[in-house]
Each structure stands twice: as C-alpha cells, then as structure tokens.
Design an enzyme around this catalytic site. Structure first.
Site, PDB file in Angstrom:
ATOM      1  N   TYR A   1       0.871  -1.193   0.000  1.00  0.00           N
ATOM      2  CA  TYR A   1       0.000   0.000   0.000  1.00  0.00           C
ATOM      3  C   TYR A   1       0.893   1.223   0.000  1.00  0.00           C
ATOM      4  CZ  TYR A   1      -3.491   3.395   1.734  1.00  0.00           C
ATOM      5  OH  TYR A   1      -4.325   4.467   1.894  1.00  0.00           O
TER       6      TYR A   1
ATOM      7  N   ASP B   1       9.171   2.848  -0.521  1.00  0.00           N
ATOM      8  CA  ASP B   1       8.168   3.477   0.342  1.00  0.00           C
ATOM      9  C   ASP B   1       8.458   3.070   1.781  1.00  0.00           C
ATOM     10  OD1 ASP B   1       6.009   4.269   1.823  1.00  0.00           O
ATOM     11  OD2 ASP B   1       4.502   3.587   0.387  1.00  0.00           O
TER      12      ASP B   1
ATOM     13  N   LYS C   1       4.729   8.868   8.940  1.00  0.00           N
ATOM     14  CA  LYS C   1       4.575   8.291  10.277  1.00  0.00           C
ATOM     15  C   LYS C   1       5.621   8.792  11.285  1.00  0.00           C
ATOM     16  CE  LYS C   1       2.038   4.346   8.363  1.00  0.00           C
ATOM     17  NZ  LYS C   1       0.662   4.321   8.781  1.00  0.00           N
TER      18      LYS C   1
HETATM   19  C1  PLP Z   1       3.796   2.017   3.295  1.00  0.00           C
HETATM   20  C2  PLP Z   1       2.764   3.096   3.332  1.00  0.00           C
HETATM   21  N1  PLP Z   1       2.764   4.031   2.368  1.00  0.00           N
HETATM   22  C3  PLP Z   1       1.875   5.044   2.369  1.00  0.00           C
HETATM   23  C4  PLP Z   1       0.898   5.140   3.333  1.00  0.00           C
HETATM   24  C5  PLP Z   1      -0.078   6.251   3.310  1.00  0.00           C
HETATM   25  O1  PLP Z   1       0.181   7.130   4.348  1.00  0.00           O
HETATM   26  P1  PLP Z   1      -0.980   8.093   4.935  1.00  0.00           P
HETATM   27  O2  PLP Z   1      -1.973   7.198   5.604  1.00  0.00           O
HETATM   28  O3  PLP Z   1      -0.236   9.011   5.851  1.00  0.00           O
HETATM   29  O4  PLP Z   1      -1.560   8.820   3.759  1.00  0.00           O
HETATM   30  C6  PLP Z   1       0.860   4.168   4.348  1.00  0.00           C
HETATM   31  C7  PLP Z   1      -0.189   4.240   5.399  1.00  0.00           C
HETATM   32  O5  PLP Z   1      -0.352   3.372   6.204  1.00  0.00           O
HETATM   33  C8  PLP Z   1       1.812   3.134   4.342  1.00  0.00           C
HETATM   34  O6  PLP Z   1       1.813   2.182   5.288  1.00  0.00           O
END
Ligand code: PLP
Length: 436
Positions: A146, A241, A274
């Site tokens: 994700y 990511d 985060k």
């Molecule tokens: C690996 C990863 N990328 C992107 C996101 C998206 O971040 P946000 O919820 O701050 O938009 C998340 C959210 O859990 C994530 O775990």
C-alpha cells in the site's frame, strides 16, 4: 466478540449518522473483525483509554508513528512551545531546514527532501516526480503493498504481464490505472519478465521494503537486489516506500538494512511518513539532487501544499527524531519487540496453535500459519475467523492489536517488560480457547 460498552456504542451511533461508517479512515471501523470500535479518549506511554475508561496496551501506536509511546515529555514540550509561536505561516521556517538536515543525516540516499502532510501525498508526489524525471508513464507496484490512496495506486493486477491494472476503488477511471502494472511481491522471475516486456516505458518501481500492509513480509534480498539492478539497467527509478519502515525498523530505515547485504544499495527516491512526524501530519519524499531539482519551483514537476512543513508538526517530528537517535535506542526497542513475539510464539506453541512471527526494530507481524508468507496470496491463507477470535480475545483482556490480519504491529520505547508479560499472558488464554 468483545461486548461493546455503552459510551463507545453511543459514540459510534452518533458518528455513523455523520461520518461514513462512523470513521475517518476505513480500518478503524472494525469491519474486518466485527464489533464496535473503541473511541479513544486519551493515551499515555504504552497505554490508551477508551471512552468507557478501559485501558489497553497499545500495539498500534497510531499505525506506526508513536515510536516513543504517547505523550513523551520532550516531544510534548517541543509541541507546546511551537504552538505558542504560531500554528502555520505559509512561509519557510528554520525548523523545516533542521528537520530536513536531521532526516538526511540518517538516510543519506536522500540529498534533498520535500516535506508534505501525509504518506499518500508523499507517495503520489514521488511517482509524479519519477514520471517527470524519466519522461515515462508506466509504474510497477506489488500486490499487497500500500502506498496511500492516490488514484493510480488503487490497482489490482490485470490478467497477465501484458495487461495493466484494474482499479480497486470506484471513482478511479480505467485510463488512470492503465499505466500501473501490479506484480507479485518477492517474485524475481515475474519482475524480470515485466522489464523484458515494458522496460523502456517504466518510470519507476515502487515497493515497501518490509511490507507492513500485508502484516509483515520482507522483500527478500535477491528480490531487492534484482529490483535495483533492473531499474538501473532500464533507466527506471527505484522508489522505496518507507512510510511505515522509515525510522521504525532502524535509524537508517529499512534501506540501511538492505545496504548491509547488497553492496552499494540505495533507492533513487525514498518516501517517508509516520515516525518523522511523531504523530502529527507530516511526511516527506527525497532523493538525489538531480532528480529533486526537477520539482517546482526549480523544475517542471509541480508539487505544493498549504500546510507542508507545518511548524507544530515539524517540532513534533524533530523532537521525536532527536530522542530516537540517542545511543542504544534501537537495540532496546528491537529487544523488547523480539521478547514480545518470542513470548507469543511460546504461548501459541504451548497450546498447539500454528503461529509464526517476524520483527525488525519496533515493527512486528505474526500469522496464524506454520510458516512466514512471502507474498499477499500466502498471507490470505490465514483463517480470518481465528484471527478475529484472537483479536477480540486480546481486546477484552486489554491488549489492542490492529483490527485486521493484514496489518503490522508496533512496539514503542514506552512498552515495558511487564507490558510484554501481560500481553503474553493474555494471549496464552486466548490461544487456549483457539486450540479447543
Ligand atoms: C507504506 C505506506 N505508504 C503510504 C501510506 C499512506 O500514508 P498516509 O496514511 O499518511 O496517507 C501508508 C499508510 O499506512 C503506508 O503504510
């Protein structure tokens, strides 16, 4: 199922009348596990209290950011001071420079960084930048990873390597996902085939280095190495990511762990969120100067934000990063996390329940399976009903894990050995029930 309590139920009813599903982010609604979500009234250290005053040991940590636990005094002080100085200016501040310096000091694959407000925004912007910098349209992502809810990323695999993705959300036109190819995680042969077919059109490969959105699945070293090689060979960018893993699994983030095993390893672009905001809305993406200078106002790739680099959020992030950079922080956090999963594994084994687990730094995952899965279809072989029984059994006993089997868990520096023991004792009781 855990009986819902009066005030949580009343609040959920009120919320459902006004907010779709009663929540502002879907997984909070407990739909995967059933029951009434707990409305959290306050949190301190390793604990949260719900609207009825029940205390939980918190293994969600706001889905990752709360690496110091809730209400760390140094972070609170920094936030309070920043709030008194002003909430938002829409103009640059010294603290943004300090935060950029602090992040880059620990994750040196980034020469430049841009601060934004959410992981979604950071991932979406990194992909726009990759497309702008390469002049290509196609992107490769992996099933079960994700990267936020940007349109081009809400995609499931097409019917083969020659066909691109199908949208997984209504409201995403097929034209928007026609450039997204979805492959199986940890499948080197499939990645090679995809590059053989589409290599000259691929702007980037985006992946979670440890996929925390399918619970906890590591990218194997050969898979990561081959992804790096193929991107370099074909002129595509490797986008890692680290929204979840960044500063969570190690001070240098997950990429530092791969660099120990793959000489010279570095991604082209890194996406963070985060932990770097310490619980405030703050995220970032960064990479080499030549690529980052393609961004507005220097270059042709547009990207902006009213609240980007917000002064209160940067104060929170900076204070958090300064605490976690102290010597011994990760060793202690990793040891506590290993004690947790080791204890859970022992309890499951004693009751004859299939269980396997993995962790890195303060991030962990476990499966009610005999062996660790390597990709999303394997994760989904978990018996959902048994997981739900475990979830509610723990919740009733004051232990709050993620309300879905495909989510990672998080331990903070505030979790004590006694918290771990209490968690393992609660789990033992639930495993006993599961083994019947
Ligand atoms: C690996 C990863 N990328 C992107 C996101 C998206 O971040 P946000 O919820 O701050 O938009 C998340 C959210 O859990 C994530 O775990």
């Amino acid at each position: 199922m855990t009986p819902s309590t009066d005030r949580n139920t009343t609040l959920f009813e009120r919320a459902k009348a006004l907010i779709p599903g009663g929540v502002n982010s879907p997984v909070r609604a407990f739909r995967a596990v059933g029951g009434t979500p707990r409305f959290i009234a306050r949190a301190q250290g390793a604990y949260m209290w719900d609207a009825d005053g029940q205390r939980f040991i918190d293994y969600i940590g706001s889905w990752g950011p709360m690496i110091l636990g809730h209400g760390h005094p140094a972070v609170l002080e920094a936030v309070q001071k920043a709030a008194l100085e002003g909430f938002s200016f829409g103009a640059p501040t010294e603290r943004e420079v300090e935060l950029a310096e602090e992040i880059i000091r620990h994750v040196p694959s980034m020469e430049m960084i841009r601060l934004v407000s959410s992981g979604t925004e950071a991932g979406m912007s990194a992909i726009r930048l990759a497309r702008g910098a390469t002049g290509r349209s196609k992107i490769i992502k992996f099933n079960g990873c994700y990267h936020g809810h940007a349109d081009s990323l809400l995609v499931k695999a097409g019917s083969g390597l020659a066909t691109f993705g199908h949208a997984t959300s209504a409201g995403v036109p097929p034209e928007v996902v026609q450039h997204t190819l979805v492959l199986e995680y940890n499948d080197v042969a499939q990645l090679e085939e995809a590059f053989a077919l589409h290599g000259k059109d691929v702007a980037c490969v985006i992946m979670e280095p440890i996929a925390g959105n399918m619970n906890f699945v590591r990218a194997s070293v050969p898979f990561m190495r081959r992804a790096r090689e193929l991107c370099t060979q074909h002129g595509a960018l490797l986008v890692i990511d680290e929204v979840m893993t960044g500063f969570r699994v190690a001070l240098g983030s997950a990429q530092s762990l791969y660099a120990q095993q793959i000489p010279g390893f570095a991604p082209d672009l890194t996406v963070l969120g985060k932990v770097i905001g310490g619980g405030m809305p703050l995220a970032a993406f960064g990479g080499p100067r030549a690529i980052m200078e393609q961004l507005a106002p220097l270059g042709p790739v547009y990207q902006a934000g009213t609240l980007s680099g917000n002064p209160v959020a940067t104060a929170c992030g900076l204070a958090t990063l300064r605490e976690i950079a102290k010597p011994g922080f990760y060793e202690q956090l990793a040891a506590r996390t290993r004690a947790l999963i080791g204890g859970l594994a022992g309890a499951a084994q004693a009751e004859g329940v299939d269980f396997c687990a993995d962790s890195e730094g303060g991030m962990f995952g476990f499966f009610l399976l005999p062996a660790l899965p390597q990709n999303y279809p394997e994760v989904l072989t978990t018996d959902g009903a048994r997981f739900n029984q475990l979830f509610h059994g723990l919740l009733e006993r004051g232990v709050y894990i993620a309300p879905a089997l495909y989510e990672a868990g998080f331990v903070s520096a505030a979790h004590t050995a006694a918290d771990v023991e209490a968690t393992v004792a609660a789990a033992r009781e639930v495993f006993k029930a599961l083994s019947k």
